[in-house]
Design a protein around this motif. Structure first.
Motif: not given
Ligand SMILES: Nc1ncnc2c1ncn2[C@@H]1O[C@H](COP(=O)(O)OP(=O)(O)O)[C@@H](O)[C@H]1O
Ligand SMILES: [Mg+2]
Length: 249
Positions: A220, A10-15, A227, A218, A195
């Protein structure tokens, strides 16, 4: 270059993988995104692409690969596990790749059914895929599953750089230290992207090894909405400096 994107769930790897891919593609780079997360299905949507078939299907699926893995394990090191020969992107069957020039996507394999067994075959294949793929001037972005199991499987062995996505949480900070240690052991450079940042970026930066931070993304609203709705992430101005540093260093 082959970049492995890792970090806490959930840290934002895919994003961040999708944001990096978009920024690189907008500069005319050829980008291949490799989805090695067997549990999550959202990355193709964040890239605005159709869902790819599992690459594993071309190798007898999970069953076929699992049998090869078992044979290798029973040999207790006498046999070498070799699933793939060295290959380039043009050797990958077209039906296993989605995307046009610009961003292409391959997914190693997903868990589809209840009780289908562990994900070891996918892990072994992910490792070989990254190691044996000839980058040939492409930028290869490898999105991983949460945590550090993929380090145990050696998925990073064939990469040029490890990129840790750190969100504002204690667990992420801890994990960044662990990943730095493991990166040093295998002689791979490690860098950090902060992130979902707001005014706390400076504080988070002071809690991690600041020399490794190459930029922050940021929180965003448009990214968040994409997402949520399963649509392509927008291009973010903040990715410019991050991608400059990824490509330069
Ligand atoms: N920079 C960002 N701005 C807004 N929301 C974000 C951002 N990065 C991640 N998110 C949110 O966090 C969620 C989890 O991100 P995701 O990339 O799926 O994490 P991971 O791949 O590490 O598990 C996304 O669905 C989105 O809601
Ligand atoms: Mg993910």
């Amino acid at each position: 270059m082959k970049f492995v994107i890792c970090g806490k769930g959930g840290s934002g790897k895919s994003t961040v993988s999708a944001l990096i891919a978009r920024e690189m593609a907008s500069r005319g780079e050829k980008v291949l995104v490799v989805d090695t997360d067997e549990s999550n299905f959202g990355l193709y949507k964040q890239l605005g692409l159709p869902q790819p078939r599992d690459f594993m299907d071309s190798l007898g699926g999970k069953k076929g690969l699992g049998e090869r893995l078992m044979k290798f394990m029973r040999s207790e090191g006498k046999e070498k596990l070799s699933i793939l020969q060295e290959f380039s992107i043009d050797d990958i069957p077209q039906e296993l790749i989605v995307g046009e020039d610009g961003i292409k996507l391959v997914a190693i394999g997903k868990i589809h059914d209840y009780g289908e067994g562990c994900a070891c075959p996918m892990g072994a294949l992910a490792r070989e895929f990254i190691e044996k793929l000839k980058a040939d001037g492409m930028q290869v972005i490898v999105d991983t599953d949460a945590g550090i199991e993929h380090f145990g499987r050696g998925v990073e062995a064939g990469s040029d750089r490890i990129v840790v996505v750190i969100d504002p949480s204690f667990e992420s900070v801890q994990l960044s230290e662990k990943i730095s240690e493991m990166g040093a052991k295998i002689n791979k450079p490690v860098c950090f992207i902060l992130n979902r940042m707001n005014e706390d970026a400076a504080e988070l930066s002071s809690l991690v090894d600041g020399k490794k931070v190459i930029g922050s993304v940021p929180f965003d609203r448009d990214v968040f909405q994409a997402c949520l709705k399963g649509s392509q992430v927008p291009q973010l101005a903040e990715m410019k400096e991050i991608v400059d540093r990824l490509l330069a260093e």
